[in-house]
Design a protein around this motif. Sequence first.
Motif, PDB file in Angstrom:
ATOM      1  N   ALA A   1       0.869  -1.196  -0.003  1.00 15.52           N
ATOM      2  CA  ALA A   1       0.020   0.076  -0.036  1.00 15.52           C
ATOM      3  C   ALA A   1       0.851   1.176  -0.069  1.00 15.52           C
ATOM      4  CB  ALA A   1      -1.106  -0.050   1.156  1.00 15.52           C
TER       5      ALA A   1
ATOM      6  N   TRP B   1      -4.068  -2.221  -2.943  1.00 20.02           N
ATOM      7  CA  TRP B   1      -4.449  -1.413  -1.708  1.00 20.02           C
ATOM      8  C   TRP B   1      -3.605  -0.237  -1.611  1.00 20.02           C
ATOM      9  CZ3 TRP B   1      -1.846  -6.209  -0.746  1.00 20.02           C
ATOM     10  CH2 TRP B   1      -2.584  -7.305  -0.800  1.00 20.02           C
ATOM     11  N   LEU B   2      -4.375   0.852  -1.098  1.00 23.25           N
ATOM     12  CA  LEU B   2      -4.174   2.197  -1.211  1.00 23.25           C
ATOM     13  C   LEU B   2      -4.275   2.678   0.552  1.00 23.25           C
ATOM     14  CD1 LEU B   2      -5.262   4.188  -4.227  1.00 23.25           C
ATOM     15  CD2 LEU B   2      -3.036   3.528  -3.639  1.00 23.25           C
TER      16      LEU B   2
ATOM     17  N   TRP C   1      -5.388   1.531   4.633  1.00 27.08           N
ATOM     18  CA  TRP C   1      -5.451   0.236   5.642  1.00 27.08           C
ATOM     19  C   TRP C   1      -5.526   1.042   7.008  1.00 27.08           C
ATOM     20  CZ3 TRP C   1      -0.872   2.517   3.830  1.00 27.08           C
ATOM     21  CH2 TRP C   1       0.026   2.965   4.875  1.00 27.08           C
TER      22      TRP C   1
ATOM     23  N   PHE D   1      -7.871  -3.613   4.624  1.00 26.97           N
ATOM     24  CA  PHE D   1      -7.246  -3.145   3.389  1.00 26.97           C
ATOM     25  C   PHE D   1      -8.258  -2.582   2.538  1.00 26.97           C
ATOM     26  CE2 PHE D   1      -3.902  -5.352   5.622  1.00 26.97           C
ATOM     27  CZ  PHE D   1      -2.681  -4.578   5.778  1.00 26.97           C
TER      28      PHE D   1
ATOM     29  N   SER E   1      -8.901  -0.489  -1.758  1.00 27.87           N
ATOM     30  CA  SER E   1      -8.318  -0.110  -2.650  1.00 27.87           C
ATOM     31  C   SER E   1      -8.903   1.378  -3.060  1.00 27.87           C
ATOM     32  CB  SER E   1      -8.652  -0.965  -3.873  1.00 27.87           C
ATOM     33  OG  SER E   1      -8.202  -2.291  -3.695  1.00 27.87           O
TER      34      SER E   1
END
Length: 384
Positions: free
Chosen positions: A274, A346-347, A349, A361, A363
């Motif tokens: 991420a 993923w970006l 969390w 997590f 996206s």
Amino acid sequence: MTDLFEHPALRQAESPPPSRSRSSASRRAKAKRRRRRRQRTAVVMVVVLGLVGAGGYLLWDRLGDLAGDLPFLGSQAEDYPGPGGEPVQVVIPEGATGGQMATVLAEADVVASAEAFTQAFGENPAAAGIQPGTYQLLSQMKASDAVAALVKNEKVQTDVTIPEGYTVEQIVDRVASVTPITREELEAALDKPKKIGLPKSADGDAEGWLFPKTYSVQPGDGAVDLLSAMVKQTKTELQDAGVPESDWESTLIEASLVEREGKHDEDRPKIARAIENRLDSDMPLQIDASVAYGLGISGTELTRDDTRDPENPYNTYVHEGLPPGPIANPGAASIEATAAPADGDWLFWVTVNLESGETKFASTFGEHQQNVEELRAWEEENGY
């Protein structure tokens, strides 16, 4: 045979006894002379003692604790017969005198009395060579045996455990608290980056380079020895993870973020991915732990104004990219996760359960907001 001595009756007849008045006067005169002699003696003793007392005070003031190291001449201090009982570890402080050592050992019941140890210390010519450190002795030893054991300077190996995610400041505190190595010695060694093996890319800052694990501090080991071992272990971990030397510093920076953000090892490769995805997308990392590190506070103390402060170079809300340096000392799992992130898009969390450390997590920002709502519900339910 004629008696060689005169009969008492004849002596009394020839030498009549003195009168009562003359006898009393004689006794009074003798008593007066005795009183005068005692008074003169008392005056002399007071003067002598006063001089000795003044000189003794000056001598004591000059010698200080050294006086405590001298044997008590003519005294019979309480002592154990030995040889001793259960093992006891004692720490001899830096710069301790014989008197101070005696106090330490008496309080630990290694010797029966401080006086017994002090006498034995003064009688052993080699006692002045006793070094500071941790020693294993026995309870209830004979004082002279205790001195003889310390004279050997066979100090006990000390183990110190450095947890993952500790900062340099925390590591210094931990080492100074459990080993004979002092904070001053550690700070002096940190000021000499070449001596402890820091590469040029570290720019003289040991943060991130002191690998967390358990180290054995042997007798005679100093701050440079210990810190060098930590730096060497970090280099070994980077090499084992396949990180080229040119990427060591940047890997440790990212790994330190992963270390502080991840609660479980299985989550670390996802967090690393991420972070990479955000960097690739020119998105700010927005990691609270980094902002807090730059301010020298804990993450729980952060305010919204703190995240808007551009003066903080570690503020990943306003400054894109990685912070200027590591924010902690990462363990092997975080270094490996950074070197080989998981596959995913993923970006975001967020930890949705602060007790179990469960992390989710996402996206998209919408998914992330749902996960944040789950965290808020958990906090409300558990009184956070």
